[in-house]
Design an enzyme around this catalytic site. Sequence first.
Site, mmCIF file in Angstrom:
data_model
loop_
_atom_site.group_PDB
_atom_site.id
_atom_site.type_symbol
_atom_site.label_atom_id
_atom_site.label_comp_id
_atom_site.label_asym_id
_atom_site.label_seq_id
_atom_site.Cartn_x
_atom_site.Cartn_y
_atom_site.Cartn_z
ATOM 1 N N TYR A 131 -17.290 16.725 -15.794
ATOM 2 C CA TYR A 131 -17.688 15.309 -15.763
ATOM 3 C C TYR A 131 -18.663 15.077 -14.592
ATOM 4 O O TYR A 131 -18.415 15.549 -13.472
ATOM 5 C CB TYR A 131 -16.422 14.459 -15.605
ATOM 6 C CG TYR A 131 -16.672 13.008 -15.352
ATOM 7 C CD1 TYR A 131 -17.207 12.195 -16.344
ATOM 8 C CD2 TYR A 131 -16.376 12.438 -14.114
ATOM 9 C CE1 TYR A 131 -17.439 10.851 -16.104
ATOM 10 C CE2 TYR A 131 -16.598 11.096 -13.875
ATOM 11 C CZ TYR A 131 -17.133 10.308 -14.876
ATOM 12 O OH TYR A 131 -17.359 8.983 -14.641
ATOM 13 N N ASP A 176 -8.190 18.395 -15.520
ATOM 14 C CA ASP A 176 -8.514 17.012 -15.867
ATOM 15 C C ASP A 176 -8.164 16.840 -17.352
ATOM 16 O O ASP A 176 -8.838 17.376 -18.223
ATOM 17 C CB ASP A 176 -10.006 16.763 -15.602
ATOM 18 C CG ASP A 176 -10.416 15.312 -15.871
ATOM 19 O OD1 ASP A 176 -9.768 14.643 -16.694
ATOM 20 O OD2 ASP A 176 -11.415 14.868 -15.268
ATOM 21 N N ARG A 214 0.845 -1.200 0.000
ATOM 22 C CA ARG A 214 0.000 0.000 0.000
ATOM 23 C C ARG A 214 0.881 1.250 0.000
ATOM 24 O O ARG A 214 0.585 2.233 -0.665
ATOM 25 C CB ARG A 214 -0.962 0.022 1.206
ATOM 26 C CG ARG A 214 -1.683 1.365 1.349
ATOM 27 C CD ARG A 214 -2.915 1.360 2.255
ATOM 28 N NE ARG A 214 -2.773 0.542 3.445
ATOM 29 C CZ ARG A 214 -2.001 0.824 4.499
ATOM 30 N NH1 ARG A 214 -1.295 1.932 4.544
ATOM 31 N NH2 ARG A 214 -1.939 -0.012 5.521
ATOM 32 N N LYS A 247 -9.397 5.576 -19.421
ATOM 33 C CA LYS A 247 -9.781 6.010 -20.760
ATOM 34 C C LYS A 247 -8.591 5.866 -21.721
ATOM 35 O O LYS A 247 -8.188 4.759 -22.006
ATOM 36 C CB LYS A 247 -10.334 7.440 -20.676
ATOM 37 C CG LYS A 247 -11.297 7.680 -19.489
ATOM 38 C CD LYS A 247 -12.569 6.881 -19.579
ATOM 39 C CE LYS A 247 -13.435 6.911 -18.323
ATOM 40 N NZ LYS A 247 -13.664 8.187 -17.674
HETATM 41 C C1 LIG Z 1 -14.172 8.746 -16.466
HETATM 42 C C2 LIG Z 1 -13.770 10.127 -16.084
HETATM 43 C C3 LIG Z 1 -13.422 10.444 -14.759
HETATM 44 C C4 LIG Z 1 -13.554 9.437 -13.621
HETATM 45 O O1 LIG Z 1 -12.625 8.410 -13.722
HETATM 46 P P1 LIG Z 1 -12.895 6.893 -13.225
HETATM 47 O O2 LIG Z 1 -11.665 6.180 -13.663
HETATM 48 O O3 LIG Z 1 -14.147 6.427 -13.891
HETATM 49 O O4 LIG Z 1 -13.052 6.954 -11.746
HETATM 50 C C5 LIG Z 1 -13.001 11.734 -14.497
HETATM 51 N N1 LIG Z 1 -12.920 12.668 -15.468
HETATM 52 C C6 LIG Z 1 -13.262 12.400 -16.748
HETATM 53 C C7 LIG Z 1 -13.149 13.483 -17.771
HETATM 54 C C8 LIG Z 1 -13.695 11.137 -17.092
HETATM 55 O O5 LIG Z 1 -14.044 10.878 -18.365
#
Ligand SMILES: *Cc1c(COP(=O)(O)O)cnc(C)c1O
Length: 390
Positions: free
Chosen positions: A108, A181, A55, A206
């Site tokens: 998001y 982000d 961890r 993603k």
């Molecule tokens: C999917 C997504 C998130 C969240 O991420 P997870 O891996 O699903 O927890 C945050 N920001 C954007 C732009 C996303 O597409």
Amino acid sequence: MTDSSETDHAFATRAIHAGSEPDPRTGAVIPPIHLSSTYKQDGVGGFRNGYEYSRSANPTRDALQEQLAAIEGGARALSFASGLAAEDALLRALCQPGDTILLGNDAYGGTYRLINAVFGNWGVKHFAVDLTDSSAASDAIAAYRPKIVWVETPTNPLMNIVDIRKTAELAHQVGALLVVDNTFATPYLQQPLALGADVVVHSVTKYLGGHSDVVGGALIFADPGHADAVAYNQNAAGAVSGPFDAWLTMRGIKTLAVRVKQHSENAAAIVAGLVGHPKIEKINYPGLESHPGHEIAAAQMREGMFGGMLSIQVTGGRDAARKLVDSTDIFILAESLGGVESLIEYPYDMTHASVQGTDLAVPENLVRLSVGIEDAEDLLADLQQALDKI
Ligand SMILES: *Cc1c(COP(=O)(O)O)cnc(C)c1O
């Protein structure tokens, strides 16, 4: 930490080599996955290279973190169990009750839910404003004096563009941190830290993972002091990524440059083929010269590329939009994005269901596409036959 030889190299070289030194014992070109949860101590407290318990630190996760810092040009990176786990750790480490977060008004949905429903209960306030409008952003930042300004660009799912450099200047004038982000753009297309951001957030689920087979998140920091504060929180609260997930993410990142180039080319070809279609009211894609953020996107993203995400607004409202997402053969009806396969979804009832009825609600005739790297002519033909059915 990235060493100087890595920061000297261009993007794809860094993506492939940072964190992936051949194994010193065997010469294995691909470093092994370290599944061990614990590490032998040479006498009490005699840690080998600092490893004690997974961890706190794990060699596979450390390798990914080195790669992440190298591709975003950061001082340090941390890898998490999901994008939202990364966001949670960041906000808990940097915000106190009474602080304010200022975010864009089409963030998001999951980020908004975390900030609104979870952090709201802990006394952290938030305001959502249109950050694409720099005078509205400037007024809001001056009025609310936020601790954190949270930017997505391009935004999900409306593909709005925020000027990172200008927003960083506005945030820094009031002592706020700028968090970007960078999930949609990826570091191949956009380098927020070089434009003045303090922290970059990723859902590595993603594009960085890129194959729809791992859930993960990451934070990349300009300032190692912020990284230390969040790392303390990560170890204390425990939202780390597992070694196999970290390894899959590393493998994905090695092909990020070629994938994102092809995603961008395919999306541009699809947009060119759909412009003027009688069933489409609007295409939201920053590569279109008519897009209000086109010039900023062209300036802050890699030359001539605008990524693989776009959304379309169809004539016929909600029913037509739902019919469209049900009628494709190659585009798979699913949430998420950024994988090699093309996905289609209906944000109003799927990814953005949690913001229905709030300021962040999305249009009912909106369909979001994550354009994959199949052959563009097949993808366009698939959308055209589905549009014929609505
Ligand atoms: C999917 C997504 C998130 C969240 O991420 P997870 O891996 O699903 O927890 C945050 N920001 C954007 C732009 C996303 O597409």
